[in-house]
Enzyme design. Structure first.
Site, PDB file in Angstrom:
ATOM      1  N   ASN A 218     -44.282 -10.642  54.998  1.00 50.46           N
ATOM      2  CA  ASN A 218     -44.899 -11.154  56.224  1.00 50.46           C
ATOM      3  C   ASN A 218     -44.608 -12.641  56.345  1.00 50.46           C
ATOM      4  O   ASN A 218     -43.954 -13.222  55.485  1.00 50.46           O
ATOM      5  CB  ASN A 218     -46.402 -10.861  56.235  1.00 50.46           C
ATOM      6  CG  ASN A 218     -47.090 -11.489  55.031  1.00 50.46           C
ATOM      7  OD1 ASN A 218     -47.146 -12.709  54.900  1.00 50.46           O
ATOM      8  ND2 ASN A 218     -47.577 -10.645  54.127  1.00 50.46           N
ATOM      9  N   ASP A 287     -50.207  -4.698  52.585  1.00 55.16           N
ATOM     10  CA  ASP A 287     -51.142  -3.572  52.489  1.00 55.16           C
ATOM     11  C   ASP A 287     -50.434  -2.301  52.007  1.00 55.16           C
ATOM     12  O   ASP A 287     -51.082  -1.361  51.571  1.00 55.16           O
ATOM     13  CB  ASP A 287     -51.795  -3.309  53.856  1.00 55.16           C
ATOM     14  CG  ASP A 287     -52.843  -4.373  54.180  1.00 55.16           C
ATOM     15  OD1 ASP A 287     -53.470  -4.894  53.237  1.00 55.16           O
ATOM     16  OD2 ASP A 287     -53.023  -4.691  55.377  1.00 55.16           O
ATOM     17  N   LYS A 297     -28.850  -1.165  45.773  1.00 54.39           N
ATOM     18  CA  LYS A 297     -28.862  -1.305  47.235  1.00 54.39           C
ATOM     19  C   LYS A 297     -28.670   0.075  47.875  1.00 54.39           C
ATOM     20  O   LYS A 297     -27.818   0.842  47.429  1.00 54.39           O
ATOM     21  CB  LYS A 297     -27.728  -2.242  47.638  1.00 54.39           C
ATOM     22  CG  LYS A 297     -27.665  -2.528  49.097  1.00 54.39           C
ATOM     23  CD  LYS A 297     -26.513  -3.470  49.430  1.00 54.39           C
ATOM     24  CE  LYS A 297     -26.388  -3.604  50.924  1.00 54.39           C
ATOM     25  NZ  LYS A 297     -25.028  -3.754  51.359  1.00 54.39           N
ATOM     26  N   PHE A 331     -60.060 -14.101  52.874  1.00 49.39           N
ATOM     27  CA  PHE A 331     -59.525 -14.527  54.168  1.00 49.39           C
ATOM     28  C   PHE A 331     -59.417 -13.290  55.054  1.00 49.39           C
ATOM     29  O   PHE A 331     -59.246 -12.182  54.540  1.00 49.39           O
ATOM     30  CB  PHE A 331     -58.141 -15.163  54.005  1.00 49.39           C
ATOM     31  CG  PHE A 331     -58.203 -16.647  53.750  1.00 49.39           C
ATOM     32  CD1 PHE A 331     -58.761 -17.139  52.582  1.00 49.39           C
ATOM     33  CD2 PHE A 331     -57.705 -17.544  54.679  1.00 49.39           C
ATOM     34  CE1 PHE A 331     -58.833 -18.499  52.344  1.00 49.39           C
ATOM     35  CE2 PHE A 331     -57.770 -18.913  54.449  1.00 49.39           C
ATOM     36  CZ  PHE A 331     -58.330 -19.395  53.278  1.00 49.39           C
ATOM     37  N   LYS A 345     -65.888  -7.297  56.487  1.00 52.11           N
ATOM     38  CA  LYS A 345     -65.083  -7.397  55.263  1.00 52.11           C
ATOM     39  C   LYS A 345     -65.870  -8.090  54.154  1.00 52.11           C
ATOM     40  O   LYS A 345     -65.780  -7.720  52.983  1.00 52.11           O
ATOM     41  CB  LYS A 345     -63.791  -8.187  55.536  1.00 52.11           C
ATOM     42  CG  LYS A 345     -62.761  -7.371  56.270  1.00 52.11           C
ATOM     43  CD  LYS A 345     -61.493  -8.137  56.578  1.00 52.11           C
ATOM     44  CE  LYS A 345     -60.629  -7.306  57.527  1.00 52.11           C
ATOM     45  NZ  LYS A 345     -59.474  -8.021  58.037  1.00 52.11           N
ATOM     46  N   LYS A 349     -66.316  -6.042  50.816  1.00 47.94           N
ATOM     47  CA  LYS A 349     -65.594  -6.504  49.624  1.00 47.94           C
ATOM     48  C   LYS A 349     -66.462  -7.404  48.729  1.00 47.94           C
ATOM     49  O   LYS A 349     -65.956  -8.044  47.815  1.00 47.94           O
ATOM     50  CB  LYS A 349     -64.307  -7.219  50.047  1.00 47.94           C
ATOM     51  CG  LYS A 349     -63.363  -6.342  50.881  1.00 47.94           C
ATOM     52  CD  LYS A 349     -62.013  -6.998  51.112  1.00 47.94           C
ATOM     53  CE  LYS A 349     -61.167  -6.189  52.100  1.00 47.94           C
ATOM     54  NZ  LYS A 349     -59.787  -6.678  52.211  1.00 47.94           N
TER      55      LYS A 349
HETATM   56  N1  CTP Z   1     -56.233  -8.595  50.240  1.00 45.33           N
HETATM   57  C1  CTP Z   1     -56.078  -8.304  48.891  1.00 45.33           C
HETATM   58  N2  CTP Z   1     -55.317  -7.243  48.497  1.00 45.33           N
HETATM   59  C2  CTP Z   1     -54.704  -6.475  49.408  1.00 45.33           C
HETATM   60  C3  CTP Z   1     -54.866  -6.758  50.790  1.00 45.33           C
HETATM   61  C4  CTP Z   1     -55.637  -7.818  51.175  1.00 45.33           C
HETATM   62  O1  CTP Z   1     -56.643  -9.013  48.059  1.00 45.33           O
HETATM   63  N3  CTP Z   1     -53.964  -5.478  48.988  1.00 45.33           N
HETATM   64  C5  CTP Z   1     -57.089  -9.724  50.619  1.00 45.33           C
HETATM   65  C6  CTP Z   1     -56.376 -10.902  51.228  1.00 45.33           C
HETATM   66  O2  CTP Z   1     -55.946 -11.820  50.242  1.00 45.33           O
HETATM   67  C7  CTP Z   1     -57.436 -11.499  52.141  1.00 45.33           C
HETATM   68  C8  CTP Z   1     -58.292 -10.305  52.520  1.00 45.33           C
HETATM   69  O3  CTP Z   1     -57.977  -9.273  51.611  1.00 45.33           O
HETATM   70  O4  CTP Z   1     -58.267 -12.393  51.411  1.00 45.33           O
HETATM   71  C9  CTP Z   1     -58.185  -9.804  53.929  1.00 45.33           C
HETATM   72  O5  CTP Z   1     -57.000  -9.201  54.211  1.00 45.33           O
HETATM   73  P1  CTP Z   1     -56.790  -8.512  55.642  1.00 45.33           P
HETATM   74  O6  CTP Z   1     -55.386  -8.000  55.651  1.00 45.33           O
HETATM   75  O7  CTP Z   1     -57.228  -9.405  56.751  1.00 45.33           O
HETATM   76  O8  CTP Z   1     -57.835  -7.353  55.630  1.00 45.33           O
HETATM   77  P2  CTP Z   1     -57.734  -5.866  55.303  1.00 45.33           P
HETATM   78  O9  CTP Z   1     -58.738  -5.580  54.266  1.00 45.33           O
HETATM   79  O10 CTP Z   1     -56.324  -5.503  55.014  1.00 45.33           O
HETATM   80  O11 CTP Z   1     -58.261  -5.180  56.612  1.00 45.33           O
HETATM   81  P3  CTP Z   1     -57.580  -4.805  58.000  1.00 45.33           P
HETATM   82  O12 CTP Z   1     -56.153  -4.452  57.726  1.00 45.33           O
HETATM   83  O13 CTP Z   1     -58.416  -3.693  58.454  1.00 45.33           O
HETATM   84  O14 CTP Z   1     -57.719  -6.014  58.887  1.00 45.33           O
END
Ligand code: CTP
Length: 422
Positions: A218, A287, A297, A331, A345, A349
């Site tokens: 990303n 995610d 490759k 975050f 969240k 969490k």
């Molecule tokens: N985070 C994490 N591990 C993951 C995904 C996310 O620790 N595998 C943490 C990020 O570092 C951030 C927080 O989760 O502090 C929020 O991530 P975000 O992508 O906004 O939230 P999600 O839980 O993925 O929810 P959604 O996709 O529904 O917005």
């Protein structure tokens, strides 16, 4: 808080009348207020209004009329008022004033005083939408932000000129609250604020391999997490920075643990956990990942390619179950219902605070803030409170975040159990 003296600069604009409300709001917050008006401001509101409200002399002229007994006093007012003030707030800050401040022009009492002032400066602009959007004004704002000044973003709405858009002076109560916050940041013993804490910070994106040369990632630049690490070191904390791949130099004094994938980040975080008393998860962790990605490759074929993705482990959620007495800060990047989603969240969490970023706009974000940008604009969402932090350089946003972390720590002190990671 003990009584503080605030210098309130009033520029010449329709919104000048709201400065009277701001003076009152500051006085309600236990401040004395010295008002400094520009000549243009006097066209919109009479000095007497402020004198009556504040019970203090109102200043406007750099030099009193020659021969007047005030001549000498006035000549040094720009130094004296600044020396006595804990903060300088200018509302409304017109486009002209912003330009003068950005360039260091000093042709009246307010602009001269600004140059002589060394404390925190809060600027609340108000002007016509086109003037606000003009590149000249935006460049001046960038200069002033980079100088560390707080810019209180104007509200959107119907302006006096009949145009609808950004440019309306922010509500006086909001400006007054930001002045109070800026004062809280003036801690003389900055280097001791987080002394004794070990802060584990994650930053940057992760890269999830698709094959030997390609990956899913990303646009996170890591700037927010690195700014946090730098600010935390400045506040006396021991800092471990677990970072995905970024193009940033690690701040001096941090222990850097470079990682690539979400799985590597999780492992590094868990290994460092026992040492940590505070965890801040600024990283944009992928995610999903590609299980069993080939190390070679992939060869191109004429067939469509479907990648099967599996969810990564949510590191933040896992930390929520293991945190013991540690403070856990997450975050959240959201496109809608910013505060509600962040609070959801936070609870799901088991965090103590979630730093919420609004990600909106035609291209998925606000220009100039968030991913890749140097500035950010966030809401600090706690269980019972949501604190908006208006647009500022990421280092300054980091200072606000760490101030709130300290407030959380004062409410939940480090115990022997925390120190042992229980
Ligand atoms: N985070 C994490 N591990 C993951 C995904 C996310 O620790 N595998 C943490 C990020 O570092 C951030 C927080 O989760 O502090 C929020 O991530 P975000 O992508 O906004 O939230 P999600 O839980 O993925 O929810 P959604 O996709 O529904 O917005």
């Amino acid at each position: 808080m003990s009584t503080k003296n605030i210098a309130l600069g009033v520029g010449g604009g329709i919104a000048a009348y709201k400065s009277a409300e701001l003076a009152r709001a500051l006085m309600e917050r236990d401040c004395t207020v010295d008002v400094v008006m520009t000549r243009a401001a006097e066209e919109f509101i009479r000095p007497l209004t402020f004198a009556g409200l504040t019970g203090r002399k109102v200043h406007s002229h750099l030099f009193a009329t020659s021969g007047s007994e005030d001549t000498l006093n006035s000549a040094i007012d720009h130094i004296r008022i600044g020396q006595e003030a804990a903060a300088l707030v200018i509302a409304p800050a017109t486009a002209d004033l912003l330009a003068k401040l950005a360039h260091g022009l000093a042709d009246d009492l307010l602009t001269t005083m600004y140059l002589a002032f060394t404390g925190p400066v809060i600027l609340a602009p108000a002007m016509n939408t086109n003037m606000w959007n003009h590149p000249a004004t935006q460049t001046n704002l960038k200069t002033l932000r980079a100088r560390g000044h707080v810019i209180v973003e104007p509200d959107d709405g119907l302006l006096a000129c009949g145009v609808v858009g950004p440019g309306r002076l922010a509500e006086p109560v909001r400006i007054a609250d930001l002045v109070m916050r800026a004062l809280e940041h003036q801690q003389p013993d900055l280097a001791h604020l987080l002394h004794g804490e070990t802060i584990l910070i994650t930053a940057g994106p992760t890269q999830e391999p698709i094959d030997g040369v390609r990956f899913i990632s990303n646009r996170s630049s890591g700037k927010m997490g690195y700014a946090l690490a730098e600010e935390a070191v400045a506040r006396g904390a021991k800092v471990v920075l677990v970072s995905g791949p970024v193009h940033l130099r690690p701040p001096r004094g941090v222990t850097l643990v470079p990682v690539r994938t979400a799985a590597e980040m999780r492992q590094a975080v868990m290994e460092q956990l026992s040492e940590a008393t505070i965890i801040i998860k600024a990283a944009a962790v992928a995610d999903y990942y590609v299980p069993d990605a080939p190390s070679q490759k992939r060869k191109k074929t004429s067939e469509p390619l479907t990648l099967a993705l599996a969810p990564t482990i949510d590191i933040l959620a896992e930390l929520g179950t293991k945190k013991g007495g540690r403070l856990l800060i997450g975050f959240a990047a959201e496109t809608a219902n910013l505060i509600d989603e962040a609070r959801r969240k936070l609870i799901a969490k088991n965090c103590d605070m979630v730093v919420a970023n609004a990600v909106v706009g035609p291209n998925g974000e606000k220009p100039g803030i968030g991913f890749e940008a140097d500035d950010n604009e966030v809401v600090l969402v706690k269980r019972d409170e949501a604190i908006p932090v208006s647009r500022a350089p990421k280092r300054r946003i980091a200072a606000w975040i760490l101030d709130e972390v300290r407030n959380l720590r004062l409410a939940a002190p480090v115990t022997a159990q925390t120190a042992q990671g229980i």
